[in-house]
Scaffold this motif. Sequence first.
Motif, short mmCIF file in Angstrom:
data_model
loop_
_atom_site.label_atom_id
_atom_site.label_comp_id
_atom_site.label_asym_id
_atom_site.label_seq_id
_atom_site.Cartn_x
_atom_site.Cartn_y
_atom_site.Cartn_z
N ASN A 121 -36.33 -15.47 48.08
CA ASN A 121 -37.40 -16.10 47.32
C ASN A 121 -37.77 -17.48 47.84
O ASN A 121 -38.58 -18.18 47.23
CB ASN A 121 -37.00 -16.22 45.84
N TYR A 122 -37.18 -17.86 48.98
CA TYR A 122 -37.36 -19.22 49.48
C TYR A 122 -37.70 -19.23 50.97
O TYR A 122 -37.35 -18.32 51.71
CB TYR A 122 -36.08 -20.05 49.25
N THR A 123 -38.39 -20.30 51.36
CA THR A 123 -38.59 -20.58 52.77
C THR A 123 -37.64 -21.71 53.16
O THR A 123 -37.25 -22.53 52.33
CB THR A 123 -40.04 -21.00 53.06
N TYR A 124 -37.28 -21.76 54.45
CA TYR A 124 -36.24 -22.67 54.90
C TYR A 124 -36.75 -23.53 56.06
O TYR A 124 -37.54 -23.08 56.89
CB TYR A 124 -35.02 -21.89 55.38
N SER A 125 -36.24 -24.76 56.08
CA SER A 125 -36.52 -25.63 57.22
C SER A 125 -35.38 -26.60 57.39
O SER A 125 -34.60 -26.86 56.46
CB SER A 125 -37.84 -26.39 57.01
N ILE A 126 -35.24 -27.15 58.59
CA ILE A 126 -34.18 -28.10 58.88
C ILE A 126 -34.77 -29.29 59.62
O ILE A 126 -35.70 -29.15 60.42
CB ILE A 126 -33.06 -27.44 59.72
N LYS A 127 -34.24 -30.47 59.30
CA LYS A 127 -34.71 -31.70 59.94
C LYS A 127 -33.50 -32.55 60.31
O LYS A 127 -32.60 -32.76 59.50
CB LYS A 127 -35.62 -32.48 58.99
N ASP A 128 -33.50 -33.03 61.56
CA ASP A 128 -32.44 -33.91 62.03
C ASP A 128 -32.78 -35.34 61.64
O ASP A 128 -33.92 -35.77 61.74
CB ASP A 128 -32.33 -33.79 63.56
N SER A 129 -31.78 -36.08 61.17
CA SER A 129 -31.98 -37.49 60.82
C SER A 129 -30.70 -38.24 61.09
O SER A 129 -29.65 -37.65 61.35
CB SER A 129 -32.38 -37.63 59.35
N LYS A 130 -30.75 -39.56 60.99
CA LYS A 130 -29.54 -40.35 61.22
C LYS A 130 -28.51 -40.15 60.12
O LYS A 130 -27.31 -40.35 60.34
CB LYS A 130 -29.90 -41.83 61.34
N LEU A 137 -35.02 -25.89 51.05
CA LEU A 137 -35.37 -24.56 50.56
C LEU A 137 -36.49 -24.73 49.55
O LEU A 137 -36.33 -25.48 48.57
CB LEU A 137 -34.18 -23.89 49.88
N LYS A 138 -37.62 -24.07 49.77
CA LYS A 138 -38.75 -24.16 48.86
C LYS A 138 -39.09 -22.79 48.31
O LYS A 138 -39.19 -21.82 49.06
CB LYS A 138 -39.98 -24.76 49.57
N ALA A 139 -39.26 -22.73 47.00
CA ALA A 139 -39.55 -21.46 46.34
C ALA A 139 -40.92 -20.94 46.74
O ALA A 139 -41.88 -21.71 46.87
CB ALA A 139 -39.48 -21.63 44.83
N LYS A 140 -41.00 -19.65 46.93
CA LYS A 140 -42.28 -19.02 47.21
C LYS A 140 -43.12 -18.96 45.93
O LYS A 140 -42.60 -19.15 44.82
CB LYS A 140 -42.07 -17.61 47.78
N LYS A 141 -44.37 -18.69 46.07
CA LYS A 141 -45.28 -18.66 44.93
C LYS A 141 -44.81 -17.64 43.88
O LYS A 141 -44.46 -16.52 44.21
CB LYS A 141 -46.70 -18.28 45.40
N GLY A 142 -44.81 -18.08 42.63
CA GLY A 142 -44.44 -17.20 41.53
C GLY A 142 -42.97 -17.18 41.18
O GLY A 142 -42.57 -16.58 40.18
N VAL A 143 -42.14 -17.85 41.98
CA VAL A 143 -40.70 -17.88 41.72
C VAL A 143 -40.39 -18.91 40.64
O VAL A 143 -40.83 -20.06 40.74
CB VAL A 143 -39.90 -18.20 43.00
N SER A 144 -39.66 -18.52 39.62
CA SER A 144 -39.31 -19.43 38.53
C SER A 144 -37.92 -19.99 38.76
O SER A 144 -37.18 -19.55 39.64
CB SER A 144 -39.36 -18.71 37.18
N GLY A 145 -37.55 -20.96 37.91
CA GLY A 145 -36.21 -21.55 38.02
C GLY A 145 -36.17 -22.65 39.05
O GLY A 145 -36.90 -23.64 38.96
N ILE A 146 -35.30 -22.51 40.04
CA ILE A 146 -35.12 -23.54 41.06
C ILE A 146 -36.34 -23.56 41.98
O ILE A 146 -36.61 -22.58 42.68
CB ILE A 146 -33.85 -23.28 41.88
N LYS A 147 -37.07 -24.65 41.98
CA LYS A 147 -38.29 -24.75 42.78
C LYS A 147 -38.01 -25.27 44.19
O LYS A 147 -38.72 -24.93 45.14
CB LYS A 147 -39.29 -25.67 42.09
N GLU A 148 -36.98 -26.09 44.31
CA GLU A 148 -36.68 -26.66 45.62
C GLU A 148 -35.25 -27.16 45.64
O GLU A 148 -34.71 -27.62 44.63
CB GLU A 148 -37.63 -27.82 45.91
N ALA A 149 -34.61 -27.03 46.78
CA ALA A 149 -33.28 -27.60 47.00
C ALA A 149 -33.26 -28.23 48.38
O ALA A 149 -33.75 -27.65 49.36
CB ALA A 149 -32.21 -26.52 46.89
#
Length: 206
Positions: A121-130, A137-149
Amino acid sequence: MKKLSLLLLTLLTFPALYAGSHETPNAQQARRMFNETYQMIYGEQGSQLHYKVNIIGLYKTEGTIWTKGKKSKFVDEKYIAWNDDVTYYRLERKKNRVVIYDAHSDERDKYATKFKFDPNNYTYSIKDSKEGYYITLKAKKGVSGIKEARCLLDKKTHYPTSIRIKVGIFHTTIKISDVKVGGIKDNLFVFPRSNYKNCEYIDNRG
């Protein structure tokens, strides 16, 4: 606040992620690294970690969680819970009451089970930082509950150091420290009934 406390503990035990199809290389890397971290923290070797939550000064809690496969234990100022993969015991410290459930029963926390995490139910991405690696993790359209982590991983160990979550319109960050992997004994997850002889017991097992 009882419901929120138990929900936050549930969020610390995300189910394992599996590689999905039709993803960008960035998304595949994010899933793979998240899964590797999950296996370190929640694998059969066992682990422990300390967590701290502060929701804009309105709600604060901290405690320690131990996991080993499907077994778990947590301790905070209000609760102690033991799950030996057969039976779940939750001590309500102020009420001196122990509530018992089957280990895999959704009845033990009906509120938290509304927020079960489905990785598809989520899309994923990674970012390097110091600060480390940020996995979002971002919820796809229509997904309830956890919207983002948004999970921050240490660059050297890949241990989690924080998880920022959005449920509805609210954001909160769970700070994680003192991570230890391995060396967790099975008897840690067994409820020591002899230590709680004077408690009230409520048995909700089927």
